[in-house]
Motif scaffolding. Structure first.
Motif, PDB file in Angstrom:
ATOM      1  N   LEU A  46     124.183  53.604  28.518  1.00  0.00           N
ATOM      2  CA  LEU A  46     123.048  53.635  27.597  1.00  0.00           C
ATOM      3  C   LEU A  46     121.729  53.877  28.321  1.00  0.00           C
ATOM      4  O   LEU A  46     120.823  54.527  27.785  1.00  0.00           O
ATOM      5  N   THR A  61     119.713  55.056  21.124  1.00  0.00           N
ATOM      6  CA  THR A  61     120.325  54.474  22.324  1.00  0.00           C
ATOM      7  C   THR A  61     119.581  53.214  22.763  1.00  0.00           C
ATOM      8  O   THR A  61     120.193  52.266  23.264  1.00  0.00           O
ATOM      9  N   THR A 120     122.325  62.358  21.390  1.00  0.00           N
ATOM     10  CA  THR A 120     122.210  62.400  22.847  1.00  0.00           C
ATOM     11  C   THR A 120     122.963  63.593  23.424  1.00  0.00           C
ATOM     12  O   THR A 120     122.516  64.199  24.410  1.00  0.00           O
ATOM     13  N   SER A 139     132.057  65.602  21.899  1.00  0.00           N
ATOM     14  CA  SER A 139     131.488  64.442  21.204  1.00  0.00           C
ATOM     15  C   SER A 139     132.011  64.343  19.780  1.00  0.00           C
ATOM     16  O   SER A 139     132.412  63.261  19.321  1.00  0.00           O
ATOM     17  N   MET A 176     125.464  59.184  19.603  1.00  0.00           N
ATOM     18  CA  MET A 176     125.991  60.034  20.663  1.00  0.00           C
ATOM     19  C   MET A 176     125.803  61.517  20.376  1.00  0.00           C
ATOM     20  O   MET A 176     125.587  62.314  21.292  1.00  0.00           O
ATOM     21  N   ALA A 225     127.356  49.119  20.673  1.00  0.00           N
ATOM     22  CA  ALA A 225     126.838  49.283  22.036  1.00  0.00           C
ATOM     23  C   ALA A 225     127.979  49.310  23.046  1.00  0.00           C
ATOM     24  O   ALA A 225     127.989  50.129  23.976  1.00  0.00           O
ATOM     25  N   CYS A 233     130.024  52.622  23.347  1.00  0.00           N
ATOM     26  CA  CYS A 233     129.451  53.792  24.019  1.00  0.00           C
ATOM     27  C   CYS A 233     130.299  54.239  25.197  1.00  0.00           C
ATOM     28  O   CYS A 233     130.315  55.424  25.552  1.00  0.00           O
ATOM     29  N   LEU A 251     120.894  50.463  20.573  1.00  0.00           N
ATOM     30  CA  LEU A 251     122.199  50.036  21.050  1.00  0.00           C
ATOM     31  C   LEU A 251     122.075  49.244  22.355  1.00  0.00           C
ATOM     32  O   LEU A 251     122.759  48.244  22.554  1.00  0.00           O
ATOM     33  N   TRP A 252     121.198  49.706  23.224  1.00  0.00           N
ATOM     34  CA  TRP A 252     120.994  49.044  24.521  1.00  0.00           C
ATOM     35  C   TRP A 252     120.529  47.609  24.318  1.00  0.00           C
ATOM     36  O   TRP A 252     120.969  46.695  25.004  1.00  0.00           O
ATOM     37  N   SER A 288     128.883  50.022  29.802  1.00  0.00           N
ATOM     38  CA  SER A 288     127.998  50.260  28.667  1.00  0.00           C
ATOM     39  C   SER A 288     126.533  50.208  29.069  1.00  0.00           C
ATOM     40  O   SER A 288     125.720  51.004  28.580  1.00  0.00           O
ATOM     41  N   THR A 334     127.871  54.494  16.512  1.00  0.00           N
ATOM     42  CA  THR A 334     127.892  55.030  17.872  1.00  0.00           C
ATOM     43  C   THR A 334     127.984  56.549  17.863  1.00  0.00           C
ATOM     44  O   THR A 334     127.309  57.229  18.643  1.00  0.00           O
TER      45      THR A 334
END
Length: 461
Positions: free
Chosen positions: A376, A416, A77, A252, A74, A218, A221, A419-420, A372, A70
């Motif tokens: 995401l 992402t 992102t 982060s 992150m 996921a 997040c 993870l989504w 979540s 994660t």
């Protein structure tokens, strides 16, 4: 797409001419330190224990590995958020970025989906306060703690962001001190064990499963939403194109490392992840093993204080998103009005407090999955917005620009998206229903796309 015909932030009229409310400027009172504290308070340094039992069982004891995955996603992102803040230093976060990059319709759907995690994150904090306080004081019902917390947080938000910053100092530092104490006690306990300890076991042991670890990653997040919250403070920060990106990356990285360290030592001292008395409050089992009832008491007080800090900043953040959408006219204009004395979006703040009362009737697992999904989706959108803005709209060329504005946000989008796709069916069911509601609202606002969305004052379509 929109083109600006005059400034989107009209100057405040003279004091003698001010009405009861205004849609003018927010107060620029956030320093770099305030931004980092705001983000850390939102994330809650002890947030590793928010879904500790849930995700530890989900990953079969591989929580630190899930956090590593994660954190990597992150950071990519967070980079994209920083680039979009530099392009559009306004309130509204992902809603503003996608509105500018892809047009008002996609911007609305993204903003609406973003509200799913922003509205329910303060609700999650209130829910956790109720869970832990009612466990510690069983004679007092959870709803008393929930309702009281909502009332106090709403009051602090209404008197201005400066009051939240002052409280954040105390609450964040308290959590950091507790983490140091927890790690120290965990090391002492481990050093006193007769049997050898495998230092790599928290990352990989029997039962390791990539799909299960991805599903856990996921869900985790929601722990990283603090860096996204920092971007909502752009209009309340001087020199936001410099300070906001740095604060986003700092929050982060610091938050992710704290989560990793705490989850690692928690798994070392409590490897029997299948024996929690209650997954929702599994952290109590860990604290009891590390430091007995005294540490349980200290943890409860510190964690509840952290949840309170998160509730304060998350309510402040979502009210800024509602403010931006109300100012643009895609939500009732009342949300886009500021109380004149403290320059806060009072109507939006009160609306969030009313919605937070859902904490009285919802479960922790449901809220975590809802947050979540929205997070995401928003993270995926902001990565794509970087590519659209810099490489397509601004037509930047060259190998360096392709890496900075294509490859890095592209990797962020893919991570992402991965993870989504690992979210539970409950997440998708709730999230898609919420998006469907947003589409219905959009159809109503645009008369089935036959009309344009309302524009922010000073903008035309």
């Amino acid at each position: 797409m929109h083109t600006t015909t005059s400034t989107a932030h009209p100057t405040t009229p003279p004091a003698t001419a001010q009405p009861a409310a205004s849609s003018g400027r927010l107060r620029q009172s956030m320093s770099m330190t305030s931004l980092v504290l705001f983000g850390l308070a939102y994330m809650v340094p002890l947030a590793v224990f928010t879904t500790y039992g849930l995700v530890t069982q989900m990953t079969k004891g591989h929580l630190p590995t899930a956090y590593l995955l994660t954190l990597a996603a992150m950071l990519l992102t967070a980079y994209s958020y920083g680039r979009m803040v530099q392009a559009h230093p306004y309130s509204g976060s992902v809603y503003t970025y996608t509105r500018k990059a892809f047009g008002s319709h996609i911007g609305f759907i993204t903003g609406w989906t973003l509200l799913l995690d922003y509205i329910f994150l303060p609700l999650l904090s209130y829910l956790l306060i109720g869970i832990y306080m009612s466990e510690y004081f069983p004679a007092i019902h959870a709803w008393v703690w929930v309702a009281g917390s909502i009332a106090l947080v709403t009051f602090l938000n209404l008197i201005g962001i400066e009051s939240i910053t002052r409280v954040n100092w105390i609450l964040v530092v308290t959590q950091l001190v507790f983490i140091v104490v927890f790690v120290g006690l965990a090391v002492l306990r481990l050093s006193g064990q007769a049997e050898p300890v495998s230092l790599l076991a928290p990352f990989h042991h029997d039962g390791f499963s990539v799909p299960l670890v991805m599903t856990g990653a996921a869900v985790l997040c929601l722990s990283f939403l603090g860096f996204d919250a920092v971007s909502t403070m752009a209009e309340e920060t001087s020199n936001p194109t410099y300070r906001i990106p740095l604060a986003i990356l700092a929050v982060s990285l610091i938050g992710g490392l704290l989560f990793l360290v705490v989850s690692y030592f928690a798994q070392l001292v409590f490897p029997d992840w299948g024996s929690f008395a209650d997954p929702d409050s599994a952290s109590v089992d860990v604290m009891r093993r590390v430091g007995g009832e005294l540490l349980v008491s200290a943890f409860t007080a510190t964690y509840v204080a952290g949840c309170f800090a998160s509730a304060m900043v998350s309510q402040a953040s979502v009210s800024r998103v509602l403010f931006a959408m109300g100012r643009d006219g895609v939500l009732p204009r009342a949300f886009g009005q500021l109380a004149t004395k403290k320059r806060v979006p009072a109507t939006a703040i009160l609306m969030v407090s009313l919605l937070s009362l859902i904490a009285l009737v919802i479960t922790l697992d449901t809220v975590a999955n809802m947050i979540s999904f929205g997070a995401l989706f928003a993270f995926s959108a902001v990565n794509l917005a970087v590519v659209k803005h810099y490489l397509i709209d601004r037509k930047l060329r060259g190998a360096g620009n392709v890496v900075l504005y294509g490859a890095i946000p592209g990797l962020g989008f893919l991570s992402t998206l991965w993870l989504w796709s690992s979210l539970t069916s409950l997440s998708f069911n709730i999230g898609l229903c919420w998006m469907g509601m947003g589409l219905l609202v959009l159809l109503g606002l645009t008369r089935a796309f036959r009309a344009t969305l309302p524009a922010r004052p000073g903008e035309t379509h």
